[in-house]
Design an enzyme around this catalytic site. Structure first.
Site, mmCIF file in Angstrom:
data_model
loop_
_atom_site.group_PDB
_atom_site.id
_atom_site.type_symbol
_atom_site.label_atom_id
_atom_site.label_comp_id
_atom_site.label_asym_id
_atom_site.label_seq_id
_atom_site.Cartn_x
_atom_site.Cartn_y
_atom_site.Cartn_z
ATOM 1 N N ARG A 237 -17.950 -3.122 17.825
ATOM 2 C CA ARG A 237 -17.222 -4.367 17.542
ATOM 3 C C ARG A 237 -15.892 -4.427 18.282
ATOM 4 N NH1 ARG A 237 -16.666 -4.868 11.893
ATOM 5 N NH2 ARG A 237 -18.854 -5.424 11.953
ATOM 6 N N CYS B 108 -16.644 -9.551 5.352
ATOM 7 C CA CYS B 108 -15.945 -8.275 5.123
ATOM 8 C C CYS B 108 -14.693 -8.522 4.288
ATOM 9 C CB CYS B 108 -15.500 -7.652 6.429
ATOM 10 S SG CYS B 108 -16.819 -7.448 7.606
ATOM 11 N N CYS C 164 -19.548 1.706 8.598
ATOM 12 C CA CYS C 164 -18.813 1.038 9.664
ATOM 13 C C CYS C 164 -17.570 1.890 9.889
ATOM 14 C CB CYS C 164 -18.445 -0.381 9.218
ATOM 15 S SG CYS C 164 -17.310 -1.219 10.341
ATOM 16 N N CYS D 91 0.837 -1.218 0.000
ATOM 17 C CA CYS D 91 0.000 0.000 0.000
ATOM 18 C C CYS D 91 0.865 1.259 0.000
ATOM 19 C CB CYS D 91 -0.910 -0.030 1.223
ATOM 20 S SG CYS D 91 -2.056 1.359 1.277
ATOM 21 N N CYS E 141 0.462 4.728 7.028
ATOM 22 C CA CYS E 141 -0.178 4.501 8.338
ATOM 23 C C CYS E 141 0.806 3.732 9.233
ATOM 24 C CB CYS E 141 -1.479 3.720 8.175
ATOM 25 S SG CYS E 141 -2.517 4.412 6.867
ATOM 26 N N CYS F 257 0.511 -0.063 10.324
ATOM 27 C CA CYS F 257 0.013 -1.060 9.379
ATOM 28 C C CYS F 257 1.099 -1.930 8.744
ATOM 29 C CB CYS F 257 -0.788 -0.363 8.277
ATOM 30 S SG CYS F 257 -1.629 -1.554 7.213
ATOM 31 N N CYS G 253 -19.528 -6.439 3.386
ATOM 32 C CA CYS G 253 -18.836 -5.224 3.818
ATOM 33 C C CYS G 253 -17.517 -5.172 3.062
ATOM 34 C CB CYS G 253 -18.581 -5.297 5.325
ATOM 35 S SG CYS G 253 -17.614 -3.908 5.950
#
Ligand code: SAM
Ligand code: DTB
Ligand code: SF4
Length: 329
Positions: A276, A113, A204, A69, A73, A76, A144
């Site tokens: 969650r 998801c 979400c 990616c 972040c 991550c 999702c």
């Protein structure tokens, strides 16, 4: 017991019937400052008024596009900027995803998801994901996806394919955001959330705890989520999973009670949302999870792997549900 409530801002429009109650950061912080037993009692009461406290929703999660990616972040494993144990992989085939969804359904998950390590999807990639959504929907599961930032028109394509939920976390307080991520802004996240909502897809959105943020930052994140109009349908609260090679690899673990207080504050501030208990369950004891369920968590990721890290083997979760008398919904 102390009853801290959100501020009801009177609408300038006299015709507006139900003024929206807004949580200030200080009000949410005041919840955190309650004696723990008072906070838990109040959260549990709110939970019981809005949900059956013995029911927990289960979502399965799969990484349809792993690693490589462009974003930075700092928590991550999938950012191309850090040398982590995660290898870059291509977008999965529709058939492979469908087989995983069938297996998840057999094990009892009601929502599937699909996560992709993208800043945002390109048009061709979005087209493949819409096929995945259609196929998974045809199994009778809720769908999702979490694909990063969306451009104009993309949310509508997802809606048309039958998407139920889009996961896009605010991740942390706006004031702390640039200490965690610099390649996109907190306002970009809010922009995508608006696009999702305008397209008629359920939102979400939650965040991560234990990244070095203060209690005030945590309270601000909860207040921000609660003040979305309406609040997210589903609110994932992740405990940081420290990933070797990332700038957060050595972060000190957040105190369990502070995590628990955040679950309780989220339940009180967002009475009708599913909260969650997300990443981090692998390193939590059964007792800690039971406290989180008492405090108002009513959804989990029910799969052996999250995106790149371990979650819980499903029979361990089944045993926990049996011990606690919880029902899966
Ligand atoms: N790329 C998309 C995005 O950023 O929205 C979707 C995938 S991203 C991995 C989904 C969410 O996973 C992040 O917003 C973050 O809240 C959570 N997450 C990622 N790595 C994590 C970690 N090491 N510990 C806890 N949560 C994590
Ligand atoms: C969310 O809030 N948590 C999930 C899901 N949404 C996509 C992801 C957790 C990822 C944990 C670290 C990993 O497995 O890479
Ligand atoms: Fe990319 Fe999402 Fe990971 Fe950020 S959280 S690096 S956007 S996969």
């Amino acid at each position: 017991m102390n009853t801290i409530s959100p501020t009801v801002a009177l609408s300038p429009d006299a015709a507006a019937s139900a003024p929206k109650a807004k949580w200030t950061v200080s009000q949410v912080e005041a919840l955190y400052q309650l004696p723990l037993m008072d906070l838990l009692s109040r959260a549990h009461q709110v939970h019981c008024e809005n949900f059956d406290p013995n029911e927990v929703q289960r979502s399965a999660l799969i990484s349809i596009k792993t690693g490589g990616c462009s974003e930075d972040c700092s928590y991550c494993s999938q950012s191309a900027r850090y040398k982590t144990p995660t290898e870059r992989e291509a977008l999965m085939q529709v058939e492979e995803v469908l087989a995983a969804a069938r297996e998840a359904k057999e094990k009892g998950a009601t929502r599937f998801c699909m996560g992709a390590a993208w800043r945002g999807p390109k048009e061709k990639e979005l087209e493949v994901v819409t096929r995945m959504i259609r196929e998974v929907k045809s199994l009778g599961m809720e769908t999702c996806v979490t694909l990063g930032m969306l451009k104009d028109g993309q949310a509508e394509k997802l809606k048309e394919a039958g998407l139920d939920y889009y996961n896009h976390n605010v991740d942390t307080d706006a004031d702390f955001y640039d200490q965690v991520i610099t390649t996109h802004k907190h306002t970009d996240r809010l922009d995508t959330i608006s696009k999702v909502r305008e397209a008629g897809i359920k939102v979400c959105s939650g965040g991560i705890l234990g990244m070095g943020e203060s209690r005030r930052n945590r309270a601000a994140m909860v207040a921000q989520l609660a003040n979305l109009n309406p609040p997210p349908d589903s609110v994932p609260i992740n405990n940081l999973v420290p990933i070797p090679g990332t700038p957060m690899a050595e972060k000190e673990k957040l105190d369990n009670f502070e995590f628990l207080r955040t679950i309780a504050a989220a339940r009180i501030a967002m009475p009708k949302s599913y909260v969650r208990l997300s990443a981090g369950r692998e390193s939590m004891t059964d007792e800690m999870q039971a406290l989180c369920f008492f405090a108002g968590a009513n959804s989990i990721f029910y799969c052996e792997k999250l995106l790149t890290t371990e979650n819980r083997v499903s029979n361990r979760d089944q045993m926990l549900f049996e011990k606690l008398g919880l029902r899966a919904v």
